[in-house]
Design a protein around this motif. Structure first.
Motif: not given
Length: 136
Positions: A43-51, A62-67
């Protein structure tokens, strides 16, 4: 969206009233398997995109996915303090209208690696962007 299928086994576990990820859904012997943390990371790293780009989130990407999973928001506890992120998704026939917002406890370098937006680095405490992503 392929990422939605990944969650099927997790949803089946919720139907069994299991809120962690056991080693197997039959014997349910180990209700604290390390896979239980998968949703937190995803949820945090892939969908919100924060790593983090540096230890301690001194720089982030900042690179979100799974729209296809829709809107999501959350708070990420880090050594620099809490990072708040919110993604609002409005699905259309051909893609997704996205509004992305991030608030950090202090200014940090943010590498923006977002679909349809030219990759760039900014230095900010807050950032908000709207963009459109075509369905594959």
């Amino acid at each position: 969206d392929k990422s939605i299928k990944i969650w099927d086994s997790w949803y089946r576990l919720l139907d069994l009233n299991i809120t962690t990820w056991p080693e197997d859904p039959v014997s349910q012997r180990s209700d604290c398997h390390a896979w239980s943390c998968l949703p937190v990371y995803e949820f945090t790293a892939e969908y919100l995109g924060i790593k983090p780009l540096e230890p301690g989130y001194k720089q982030i990407v900042l690179s979100p996915s799974g729209y296809g999973l829709g809107s999501i928001e959350g708070i990420i506890a880090t050594t620099i303090g809490n990072i708040y992120a919110k993604r609002v998704v409005d699905e259309t026939d051909t893609g997704y209208n996205i509004m992305l917002e991030i608030r950090l406890p202090k200014k940090v370098k943010i590498l923006l690696d977002i679909d349809q937006i030219e990759e760039k680095t900014i230095y900010a405490r807050e950032y908000k962007v709207k963009y459109y992503v075509h369905k594959l």
